[in-house]
Motif scaffolding. Sequence first.
Motif, mmCIF file in Angstrom:
data_model
loop_
_atom_site.group_PDB
_atom_site.id
_atom_site.type_symbol
_atom_site.label_atom_id
_atom_site.label_comp_id
_atom_site.label_asym_id
_atom_site.label_seq_id
_atom_site.Cartn_x
_atom_site.Cartn_y
_atom_site.Cartn_z
ATOM 1 N N VAL A 32 0.837 -1.196 0.000
ATOM 2 C CA VAL A 32 0.000 0.000 0.000
ATOM 3 C C VAL A 32 0.878 1.254 0.000
ATOM 4 O O VAL A 32 1.790 1.394 0.829
ATOM 5 C CB VAL A 32 -0.955 0.000 1.208
ATOM 6 C CG1 VAL A 32 -1.729 1.311 1.289
ATOM 7 C CG2 VAL A 32 -1.923 -1.175 1.096
ATOM 8 N N SER A 33 0.612 2.160 -0.936
ATOM 9 C CA SER A 33 1.455 3.343 -1.142
ATOM 10 C C SER A 33 0.593 4.570 -1.416
ATOM 11 O O SER A 33 -0.554 4.457 -1.858
ATOM 12 C CB SER A 33 2.404 3.133 -2.330
ATOM 13 O OG SER A 33 3.093 1.903 -2.231
ATOM 14 N N TYR A 34 1.175 5.753 -1.166
ATOM 15 C CA TYR A 34 0.488 7.019 -1.446
ATOM 16 C C TYR A 34 1.211 7.779 -2.545
ATOM 17 O O TYR A 34 2.438 7.796 -2.607
ATOM 18 C CB TYR A 34 0.445 7.893 -0.182
ATOM 19 C CG TYR A 34 -0.632 7.527 0.795
ATOM 20 C CD1 TYR A 34 -1.924 8.013 0.632
ATOM 21 C CD2 TYR A 34 -0.363 6.704 1.883
ATOM 22 C CE1 TYR A 34 -2.924 7.690 1.543
ATOM 23 C CE2 TYR A 34 -1.359 6.370 2.796
ATOM 24 C CZ TYR A 34 -2.634 6.869 2.616
ATOM 25 O OH TYR A 34 -3.619 6.544 3.509
ATOM 26 N N TYR A 35 0.414 8.436 -3.388
ATOM 27 C CA TYR A 35 0.957 9.269 -4.454
ATOM 28 C C TYR A 35 0.131 10.555 -4.548
ATOM 29 O O TYR A 35 -1.054 10.574 -4.194
ATOM 30 C CB TYR A 35 0.881 8.543 -5.806
ATOM 31 C CG TYR A 35 1.447 7.150 -5.796
ATOM 32 C CD1 TYR A 35 2.808 6.922 -5.983
ATOM 33 C CD2 TYR A 35 0.619 6.043 -5.588
ATOM 34 C CE1 TYR A 35 3.325 5.634 -5.981
ATOM 35 C CE2 TYR A 35 1.132 4.752 -5.578
ATOM 36 C CZ TYR A 35 2.481 4.550 -5.771
ATOM 37 O OH TYR A 35 2.995 3.281 -5.757
ATOM 38 N N SER A 36 0.752 11.606 -5.038
ATOM 39 C CA SER A 36 0.020 12.841 -5.284
ATOM 40 C C SER A 36 -0.860 12.660 -6.513
ATOM 41 O O SER A 36 -0.434 12.083 -7.511
ATOM 42 C CB SER A 36 0.986 14.007 -5.502
ATOM 43 O OG SER A 36 0.270 15.169 -5.892
ATOM 44 N N SER A 37 -2.101 13.158 -6.458
ATOM 45 C CA SER A 37 -3.006 12.997 -7.595
ATOM 46 C C SER A 37 -2.799 14.071 -8.661
ATOM 47 O O SER A 37 -3.186 13.875 -9.817
ATOM 48 C CB SER A 37 -4.459 13.010 -7.128
ATOM 49 O OG SER A 37 -4.783 14.272 -6.578
ATOM 50 N N ASN A 38 -2.217 15.228 -8.257
ATOM 51 C CA ASN A 38 -2.032 16.334 -9.212
ATOM 52 C C ASN A 38 -3.319 16.631 -9.967
ATOM 53 O O ASN A 38 -3.304 16.888 -11.186
ATOM 54 C CB ASN A 38 -0.915 16.027 -10.222
ATOM 55 C CG ASN A 38 0.451 15.941 -9.575
ATOM 56 O OD1 ASN A 38 0.665 16.463 -8.489
ATOM 57 N ND2 ASN A 38 1.379 15.261 -10.227
ATOM 58 N N SER A 39 -4.452 16.597 -9.268
ATOM 59 C CA SER A 39 -5.762 16.603 -9.930
ATOM 60 C C SER A 39 -6.105 17.893 -10.665
ATOM 61 O O SER A 39 -7.039 17.914 -11.460
ATOM 62 C CB SER A 39 -6.859 16.299 -8.908
ATOM 63 O OG SER A 39 -6.905 17.295 -7.899
ATOM 64 N N THR A 40 -5.349 18.982 -10.420
ATOM 65 C CA THR A 40 -5.629 20.233 -11.129
ATOM 66 C C THR A 40 -4.714 20.432 -12.341
ATOM 67 O O THR A 40 -4.764 21.475 -12.996
ATOM 68 C CB THR A 40 -5.485 21.439 -10.187
ATOM 69 O OG1 THR A 40 -4.164 21.467 -9.637
ATOM 70 C CG2 THR A 40 -6.493 21.362 -9.044
ATOM 71 N N ALA A 41 -3.884 19.439 -12.638
ATOM 72 C CA ALA A 41 -2.954 19.543 -13.762
ATOM 73 C C ALA A 41 -3.697 19.414 -15.095
ATOM 74 O O ALA A 41 -4.888 19.077 -15.142
ATOM 75 C CB ALA A 41 -1.883 18.464 -13.660
ATOM 76 N N ASN A 42 -2.971 19.664 -16.192
ATOM 77 C CA ASN A 42 -3.606 19.540 -17.503
ATOM 78 C C ASN A 42 -3.705 18.069 -17.917
ATOM 79 O O ASN A 42 -3.177 17.178 -17.248
ATOM 80 C CB ASN A 42 -2.870 20.379 -18.556
ATOM 81 C CG ASN A 42 -1.436 19.908 -18.805
ATOM 82 O OD1 ASN A 42 -1.149 18.716 -18.824
ATOM 83 N ND2 ASN A 42 -0.521 20.856 -18.989
ATOM 84 N N ARG A 43 -4.369 17.847 -19.027
ATOM 85 C CA ARG A 43 -4.668 16.492 -19.487
ATOM 86 C C ARG A 43 -3.413 15.643 -19.634
ATOM 87 O O ARG A 43 -3.339 14.519 -19.112
ATOM 88 C CB ARG A 43 -5.410 16.576 -20.821
ATOM 89 C CG ARG A 43 -5.704 15.254 -21.509
ATOM 90 C CD ARG A 43 -6.433 15.529 -22.815
ATOM 91 N NE ARG A 43 -6.731 14.322 -23.549
ATOM 92 C CZ ARG A 43 -5.896 13.729 -24.394
ATOM 93 N NH1 ARG A 43 -4.679 14.255 -24.592
ATOM 94 N NH2 ARG A 43 -6.246 12.640 -25.045
ATOM 95 N N GLU A 44 -2.416 16.148 -20.322
ATOM 96 C CA GLU A 44 -1.205 15.391 -20.576
ATOM 97 C C GLU A 44 -0.474 15.061 -19.270
ATOM 98 O O GLU A 44 0.019 13.945 -19.078
ATOM 99 C CB GLU A 44 -0.281 16.164 -21.522
ATOM 100 C CG GLU A 44 1.026 15.441 -21.847
ATOM 101 C CD GLU A 44 0.816 14.083 -22.475
ATOM 102 O OE1 GLU A 44 1.609 13.164 -22.196
ATOM 103 O OE2 GLU A 44 -0.175 13.920 -23.234
ATOM 104 N N GLN A 45 -0.407 16.026 -18.360
ATOM 105 C CA GLN A 45 0.278 15.814 -17.087
ATOM 106 C C GLN A 45 -0.441 14.768 -16.241
ATOM 107 O O GLN A 45 0.203 13.944 -15.579
ATOM 108 C CB GLN A 45 0.369 17.134 -16.325
ATOM 109 C CG GLN A 45 1.330 18.140 -16.950
ATOM 110 C CD GLN A 45 1.228 19.523 -16.332
ATOM 111 O OE1 GLN A 45 0.159 19.915 -15.832
ATOM 112 N NE2 GLN A 45 2.324 20.263 -16.345
ATOM 113 N N LEU A 46 -1.765 14.780 -16.283
ATOM 114 C CA LEU A 46 -2.537 13.810 -15.496
ATOM 115 C C LEU A 46 -2.336 12.388 -16.018
ATOM 116 O O LEU A 46 -2.128 11.455 -15.233
ATOM 117 C CB LEU A 46 -4.019 14.171 -15.514
ATOM 118 C CG LEU A 46 -4.443 15.301 -14.580
ATOM 119 C CD1 LEU A 46 -5.883 15.704 -14.827
ATOM 120 C CD2 LEU A 46 -4.262 14.889 -13.121
ATOM 121 N N ILE A 47 -2.404 12.234 -17.313
ATOM 122 C CA ILE A 47 -2.222 10.896 -17.886
ATOM 123 C C ILE A 47 -0.807 10.399 -17.608
ATOM 124 O O ILE A 47 -0.604 9.232 -17.234
ATOM 125 C CB ILE A 47 -2.524 10.911 -19.396
ATOM 126 C CG1 ILE A 47 -4.007 11.211 -19.622
ATOM 127 C CG2 ILE A 47 -2.149 9.574 -20.033
ATOM 128 C CD1 ILE A 47 -4.387 11.427 -21.072
#
Length: 305
Positions: A32-47
Amino acid sequence: MNNHYYLAFDVGGFFIRGGVLTHQGELITDTVSYYSSNSTANREQLIANFVHIISRQMLTIMDKSFVIEGIGFAFPGPFDYDHGICLINGVNKFDSLYGVDLRTELTQRLKQHKVFVKRADPHFQIQFKNNVNMFALGEWYLREEKEYAKIMYVTIGNGTGSAFLENGEIVTDRQDVPQNGWVYHLPFHESYVDDYISTRGILRIARQLRIDPNLELEQIVAAARAGQEDMIKVFQLFGKLVGEMLVMVTTFFNPDAIVLGGQISKSYDLFMNEVQVALKNKHVSVELSDETSYSTLIGLSKVLF
């Protein structure tokens, strides 16, 4: 098949929690691990971030001959889960993925990732499930005593997640629950539930009370716990709204219990009195989840196989 594994992810507005499931559907807790979601980033950065997280999660598997059979995402709605298309828009998380066929995009990127291709089953699949439904199933499974027949699950964070469960089965298409079991879009005051029962809802109350608009939610929580009266008032008003919403959406379902999860529910002590007052005539128990993401991963483990 003993060396076949699934990667499982609980996707939130702030963090993504990942884990590895055995071919028998058991969560390997050491992975089990945690990562930043970066949920406000642009489409390319999120993918790109999802691909990076998948590659990182693979490294937690100790079996040197492991094969990735599939990937499961517990994703917030609105989302076309069958087709893997994100429909989130206007809530300041994953907005840039609106209309994106995430299953196709991720599959194509992963097929270009040499390490993943080497370790993936040729027929690996990516599945998407509703995050609160998975939370509900996980909570139900983890509770040894099934003392409640009807339960409403609510997660409060960047928005309002919900699920309705009866005798261990998710209820989504019945007259006594909202469509899909989702309450976030129901009319509430001058807008919708999501605008009030969320982080932005709390910050709106703070602005109305003329509290420093630069304060973050965590600072408001800390000040309220320290006894600062105006901050306490923020959560009292928020609790009244939460109670009002719960009364509204449980009028027909009449649950035996309401289970709260999500980041804001960790501050339930600051607004529980107002919620309990609102629900005093409902004869319903309100309980807190110990760990929302863990329950969600357990829920995923029950439906991916």
